[in-house]
Design a protein around this motif. Structure first.
Motif, PDB file in Angstrom:
ATOM      1  N   TYR A  38       0.784  -1.237   0.000  1.00 31.01           N
ATOM      2  CA  TYR A  38       0.000   0.000   0.000  1.00 31.01           C
ATOM      3  C   TYR A  38       0.817   1.290   0.000  1.00 31.01           C
ATOM      4  O   TYR A  38       0.254   2.365  -0.206  1.00 31.01           O
ATOM      5  CB  TYR A  38      -0.970   0.018   1.184  1.00 31.01           C
ATOM      6  CG  TYR A  38      -0.300   0.108   2.543  1.00 31.01           C
ATOM      7  CD1 TYR A  38      -0.062   1.336   3.132  1.00 31.01           C
ATOM      8  CD2 TYR A  38       0.085  -1.038   3.225  1.00 31.01           C
ATOM      9  CE1 TYR A  38       0.552   1.427   4.376  1.00 31.01           C
ATOM     10  CE2 TYR A  38       0.688  -0.962   4.457  1.00 31.01           C
ATOM     11  CZ  TYR A  38       0.918   0.269   5.024  1.00 31.01           C
ATOM     12  OH  TYR A  38       1.535   0.349   6.249  1.00 31.01           O
ATOM     13  N   ARG A  39       2.131   1.218   0.207  1.00 32.17           N
ATOM     14  CA  ARG A  39       2.913   2.470   0.206  1.00 32.17           C
ATOM     15  C   ARG A  39       4.353   2.181  -0.185  1.00 32.17           C
ATOM     16  O   ARG A  39       4.941   1.196   0.248  1.00 32.17           O
ATOM     17  CB  ARG A  39       2.892   3.113   1.585  1.00 32.17           C
ATOM     18  CG  ARG A  39       3.510   4.506   1.605  1.00 32.17           C
ATOM     19  CD  ARG A  39       3.327   5.166   2.947  1.00 32.17           C
ATOM     20  NE  ARG A  39       4.608   5.194   3.644  1.00 32.17           N
ATOM     21  CZ  ARG A  39       4.753   5.289   4.953  1.00 32.17           C
ATOM     22  NH1 ARG A  39       3.690   5.341   5.727  1.00 32.17           N
ATOM     23  NH2 ARG A  39       5.931   5.317   5.491  1.00 32.17           N
ATOM     24  N   LEU A  40       4.905   3.068  -1.011  1.00 33.34           N
ATOM     25  CA  LEU A  40       6.294   2.974  -1.443  1.00 33.34           C
ATOM     26  C   LEU A  40       7.012   4.253  -1.069  1.00 33.34           C
ATOM     27  O   LEU A  40       6.557   5.343  -1.428  1.00 33.34           O
ATOM     28  CB  LEU A  40       6.363   2.762  -2.960  1.00 33.34           C
ATOM     29  CG  LEU A  40       7.755   2.766  -3.572  1.00 33.34           C
ATOM     30  CD1 LEU A  40       8.543   1.534  -3.100  1.00 33.34           C
ATOM     31  CD2 LEU A  40       7.669   2.798  -5.094  1.00 33.34           C
ATOM     32  N   ASP A  41       8.102   4.121  -0.348  1.00 37.84           N
ATOM     33  CA  ASP A  41       8.955   5.261  -0.008  1.00 37.84           C
ATOM     34  C   ASP A  41      10.295   5.081  -0.710  1.00 37.84           C
ATOM     35  O   ASP A  41      10.983   4.083  -0.487  1.00 37.84           O
ATOM     36  CB  ASP A  41       9.205   5.345   1.497  1.00 37.84           C
ATOM     37  CG  ASP A  41       7.934   5.554   2.302  1.00 37.84           C
ATOM     38  OD1 ASP A  41       7.015   6.224   1.791  1.00 37.84           O
ATOM     39  OD2 ASP A  41       7.869   5.060   3.441  1.00 37.84           O
ATOM     40  N   ILE A  42      10.653   6.036  -1.569  1.00 31.66           N
ATOM     41  CA  ILE A  42      11.958   6.023  -2.203  1.00 31.66           C
ATOM     42  C   ILE A  42      12.932   6.702  -1.243  1.00 31.66           C
ATOM     43  O   ILE A  42      12.748   7.866  -0.880  1.00 31.66           O
ATOM     44  CB  ILE A  42      11.938   6.764  -3.560  1.00 31.66           C
ATOM     45  CG1 ILE A  42      10.906   6.135  -4.500  1.00 31.66           C
ATOM     46  CG2 ILE A  42      13.328   6.789  -4.177  1.00 31.66           C
ATOM     47  CD1 ILE A  42      11.180   4.709  -4.896  1.00 31.66           C
ATOM     48  N   VAL A  43      13.951   5.977  -0.816  1.00 27.05           N
ATOM     49  CA  VAL A  43      14.935   6.481   0.135  1.00 27.05           C
ATOM     50  C   VAL A  43      16.045   7.218  -0.596  1.00 27.05           C
ATOM     51  O   VAL A  43      16.437   8.317  -0.205  1.00 27.05           O
ATOM     52  CB  VAL A  43      15.507   5.335   0.993  1.00 27.05           C
ATOM     53  CG1 VAL A  43      16.596   5.832   1.920  1.00 27.05           C
ATOM     54  CG2 VAL A  43      14.398   4.642   1.773  1.00 27.05           C
TER      55      VAL A  43
END
Length: 94
Positions: A38-43
């Motif tokens: 449900y969520r993607l965080d690009i670091v």
């Protein structure tokens, strides 16, 4: 990267296989229908620009599952082949 995350989220194994480098694509790919991404965080992103042929994306992907929620962290390597970015491999991190 985002398109592959979306493919995981909607269960599109065909797209995942098509966007995987032929040298590293698995023979079989089974997605867990109970796991909801449900969520993607690009670091971070290294290279992968308009004039690059390789790139690395570090990300955190969040999911829910009947057994509990969690996060998968990976540093993924991509290569541009025939004008298309293909997933080569990744190192899982915690």
């Amino acid at each position: 990267m985002r398109s592959r995350f979306t493919a995981f989220a909607v269960g599109d194994a065909a797209y995942l296989r098509a966007s995987w480098h032929p040298d590293t694509v698995p023979d079989e790919l089974e997605l867990d229908p109970d796991q909801r991404w449900y969520r993607l965080d690009i670091v971070s992103i290294e290279a992968g620009g308009l004039f690059d042929d390789v790139g690395t994306v570090e990300f955190r992907a969040h999911y829910k599952h009947p057994e509990g929620a969690g996060t998968m962290s990976e540093e993924s390597r991509f290569v541009r082949t025939g004008g298309h970015w293909l997933y080569l491999d990744g190192l899982l991190s915690r």
